[in-house]
Design an enzyme around this catalytic site. Structure first.
Site, PDB file in Angstrom:
ATOM      1  N   VAL A  57       0.811  -1.226   0.000  1.00 52.96           N
ATOM      2  CA  VAL A  57       0.000   0.000   0.000  1.00 52.96           C
ATOM      3  C   VAL A  57       0.845   1.277   0.000  1.00 52.96           C
ATOM      4  O   VAL A  57       0.330   2.352  -0.289  1.00 52.96           O
ATOM      5  CB  VAL A  57      -0.997   0.066   1.190  1.00 52.96           C
ATOM      6  CG1 VAL A  57      -2.091  -0.976   1.065  1.00 52.96           C
ATOM      7  CG2 VAL A  57      -0.275  -0.014   2.530  1.00 52.96           C
ATOM      8  N   TYR A  78       2.522   5.244  16.538  1.00 51.97           N
ATOM      9  CA  TYR A  78       1.226   4.648  16.176  1.00 51.97           C
ATOM     10  C   TYR A  78       0.095   5.662  16.348  1.00 51.97           C
ATOM     11  O   TYR A  78      -0.752   5.824  15.458  1.00 51.97           O
ATOM     12  CB  TYR A  78       0.990   3.406  17.042  1.00 51.97           C
ATOM     13  CG  TYR A  78      -0.223   2.598  16.661  1.00 51.97           C
ATOM     14  CD1 TYR A  78      -0.320   2.000  15.410  1.00 51.97           C
ATOM     15  CD2 TYR A  78      -1.258   2.396  17.568  1.00 51.97           C
ATOM     16  CE1 TYR A  78      -1.430   1.239  15.061  1.00 51.97           C
ATOM     17  CE2 TYR A  78      -2.368   1.635  17.234  1.00 51.97           C
ATOM     18  CZ  TYR A  78      -2.446   1.064  15.974  1.00 51.97           C
ATOM     19  OH  TYR A  78      -3.544   0.309  15.635  1.00 51.97           O
ATOM     20  N   SER A  80      -7.778   3.910  15.164  1.00 46.40           N
ATOM     21  CA  SER A  80      -7.591   3.112  16.375  1.00 46.40           C
ATOM     22  C   SER A  80      -7.995   3.984  17.552  1.00 46.40           C
ATOM     23  O   SER A  80      -7.913   5.217  17.467  1.00 46.40           O
ATOM     24  CB  SER A  80      -6.113   2.710  16.537  1.00 46.40           C
ATOM     25  OG  SER A  80      -5.855   2.264  17.855  1.00 46.40           O
TER      26      SER A  80
HETATM   27  N1  NAD Z   1      -6.331  -5.742  16.088  1.00 49.49           N
HETATM   28  C1  NAD Z   1      -6.576  -4.706  16.851  1.00 49.49           C
HETATM   29  O1  NAD Z   1      -6.823  -4.828  18.047  1.00 49.49           O
HETATM   30  C2  NAD Z   1      -6.587  -3.319  16.242  1.00 49.49           C
HETATM   31  C3  NAD Z   1      -6.963  -2.258  17.073  1.00 49.49           C
HETATM   32  C4  NAD Z   1      -6.991  -0.976  16.561  1.00 49.49           C
HETATM   33  C5  NAD Z   1      -6.625  -0.759  15.243  1.00 49.49           C
HETATM   34  N2  NAD Z   1      -6.236  -1.805  14.455  1.00 49.49           N
HETATM   35  C6  NAD Z   1      -5.842  -1.497  13.086  1.00 49.49           C
HETATM   36  O2  NAD Z   1      -6.579  -2.303  12.201  1.00 49.49           O
HETATM   37  C7  NAD Z   1      -5.812  -2.544  11.020  1.00 49.49           C
HETATM   38  C8  NAD Z   1      -5.812  -4.040  10.750  1.00 49.49           C
HETATM   39  O3  NAD Z   1      -5.238  -4.696  11.847  1.00 49.49           O
HETATM   40  P1  NAD Z   1      -5.339  -6.274  12.060  1.00 49.49           P
HETATM   41  O4  NAD Z   1      -5.410  -6.487  13.521  1.00 49.49           O
HETATM   42  O5  NAD Z   1      -6.367  -6.839  11.173  1.00 49.49           O
HETATM   43  O6  NAD Z   1      -3.868  -6.686  11.592  1.00 49.49           O
HETATM   44  P2  NAD Z   1      -3.339  -7.982  10.812  1.00 49.49           P
HETATM   45  O7  NAD Z   1      -1.871  -7.982  11.058  1.00 49.49           O
HETATM   46  O8  NAD Z   1      -4.146  -9.187  11.171  1.00 49.49           O
HETATM   47  O9  NAD Z   1      -3.637  -7.636   9.283  1.00 49.49           O
HETATM   48  C9  NAD Z   1      -2.981  -6.607   8.625  1.00 49.49           C
HETATM   49  C10 NAD Z   1      -2.827  -6.992   7.160  1.00 49.49           C
HETATM   50  O10 NAD Z   1      -2.206  -5.880   6.485  1.00 49.49           O
HETATM   51  C11 NAD Z   1      -1.242  -6.402   5.583  1.00 49.49           C
HETATM   52  N3  NAD Z   1      -0.213  -5.386   5.328  1.00 49.49           N
HETATM   53  C12 NAD Z   1       0.691  -4.898   6.211  1.00 49.49           C
HETATM   54  N4  NAD Z   1       1.487  -4.006   5.610  1.00 49.49           N
HETATM   55  C13 NAD Z   1       1.090  -3.937   4.312  1.00 49.49           C
HETATM   56  C14 NAD Z   1       1.536  -3.201   3.191  1.00 49.49           C
HETATM   57  N5  NAD Z   1       2.572  -2.352   3.277  1.00 49.49           N
HETATM   58  N6  NAD Z   1       0.871  -3.352   2.015  1.00 49.49           N
HETATM   59  C15 NAD Z   1      -0.167  -4.213   1.912  1.00 49.49           C
HETATM   60  N7  NAD Z   1      -0.614  -4.959   2.940  1.00 49.49           N
HETATM   61  C16 NAD Z   1      -0.002  -4.820   4.130  1.00 49.49           C
HETATM   62  C17 NAD Z   1      -0.668  -7.630   6.283  1.00 49.49           C
HETATM   63  O11 NAD Z   1      -0.043  -8.511   5.360  1.00 49.49           O
HETATM   64  C18 NAD Z   1      -1.920  -8.221   6.932  1.00 49.49           C
HETATM   65  O12 NAD Z   1      -2.560  -9.138   6.071  1.00 49.49           O
HETATM   66  C19 NAD Z   1      -4.438  -1.914  11.268  1.00 49.49           C
HETATM   67  O13 NAD Z   1      -4.396  -0.641  10.696  1.00 49.49           O
HETATM   68  C20 NAD Z   1      -4.392  -1.792  12.788  1.00 49.49           C
HETATM   69  O14 NAD Z   1      -3.561  -0.726  13.192  1.00 49.49           O
HETATM   70  C21 NAD Z   1      -6.208  -3.080  14.933  1.00 49.49           C
END
Ligand code: NAD
Length: 255
Positions: free
Chosen positions: A60, A161, A148
């Site tokens: 991305v 972050y 977040s």
């Molecule tokens: N899980 C939580 O508790 C939580 C809480 C608040 C915010 N978030 C946010 O939600 C979003 C998703 O988190 P998640 O928990 O599903 O994480 P995850 O690690 O399960 O999934 C993230 C996905 O993004 C992909 N990715 C990472 N860098 C990339 C890049 N440069 N180009 C393309 N793809 C890329 C990874 O391969 C992965 O498949 C993130 O932005 C995270 O900050 C998550």
């Protein structure tokens, strides 16, 4: 907005919140393009979803990869939904325990992934969406970005972050205002603590302690609950320019 029969691009769709969103939207009759740098994961999720899914492997933070993914999503039909879930976290304080300053490199890495990545897809997807036929109410599409609770309740060690998620929050209103003229809504979801591979890295007792810190219900959020909110946002045309906390009422303490 009527979403059945339209197309969506979902970044980070190979895992966690993005994967759950892809599954939910596909179940509602949306053709989903999963865009993720994890090619094997993206391919596997697309194969499991079946006929309504395809994938693009890429980064991305790379504008050319993003254009390729948006083009593929738009080629399949009316691109009306873009969901940015690719992102990650980083832990580092303003000064380290030895008094040395926070390294610039990880700070830049996180802004590049969480902010520039969101910008890349939002701008390119909006440009494609602006060319689709509007629905009867003038609506063309919706963009959902992932912030977040750290945008508001940044904890010790979340400088990079929280800055990145604060930027995602900050883009919501101006983007919604920019795109009103073409009938595209922009929202952000600010998740609390979700049961995804991001948190699965923690030991069980740490995950249980986190669950107890949620107001109610005292558990981690399920990715399907995030996907359900995205689907609701997509279909409810009166939601716009808002950041929705999806967090069981949690307010994060300093640490
Ligand atoms: N899980 C939580 O508790 C939580 C809480 C608040 C915010 N978030 C946010 O939600 C979003 C998703 O988190 P998640 O928990 O599903 O994480 P995850 O690690 O399960 O999934 C993230 C996905 O993004 C992909 N990715 C990472 N860098 C990339 C890049 N440069 N180009 C393309 N793809 C890329 C990874 O391969 C992965 O498949 C993130 O932005 C995270 O900050 C998550």
């Amino acid at each position: 907005m009527e979403i059945n029969g339209s197309s969506a691009i979902i970044t980070g769709g190979a895992s966690g919140l993005g994967e759950a969103t892809a599954r939910k939207l596909a179940s509602e009759g949306v053709r989903v393009t999963i865009f993720d740098r994890n090619e094997d994961g993206a391919k596997a999720v697309a194969a499991e979803i079946g006929a309504n899914a395809n994938y693009v492997a890429g980064d991305v933070t790379d504008p050319e990869d993003c254009q390729k993914a948006v083009d593929q999503a738009a080629d399949g039909g009316n691109l009306r939904i873009a969901v940015n879930c690719a992102g990650t976290g980083w832990v580092g304080r303003v000064i380290n325990r030895d008094g040395s300053p926070h390294d610039l490199a990880p700070f830049q890495f996180i802004q590049n992934l969480n902010v520039i990545g969101t910008f890349n897809i939002m701008t390119k997807a909006a440009s494609a969406m602006a060319t689709v036929e509007p629905q009867a109410n003038g609506e063309r599409g919706v963009i959902v970005n992932t912030a977040s609770v750290a945008a508001f309740d940044g904890q010790i060690g979340q400088l990079a972050y929280s800055a990145s998620k604060g930027a995602v929050v900050g883009m919501t209103l101006p983007a919604a205002r920019d795109l009103a003229v073409v009938g595209i809504r922009v929202l952000a979801i600010a998740p609390g603590l979700f049961n995804t591979p991001l948190l699965a890295m923690l030991p069980d007792d740490a995950r249980n302690a986190l669950a107890q810190s949620v107001n109610f219900p005292k558990r981690l959020g399920e990715p399907s609950e995030f996907g359900a909110l995205v689907a609701h946002i997509a279909t409810n045309s009166y939601l716009n320019a808002e950041v929705i906390r999806l967090d069981g009422g949690i307010r994060m303490p300093p640490k």
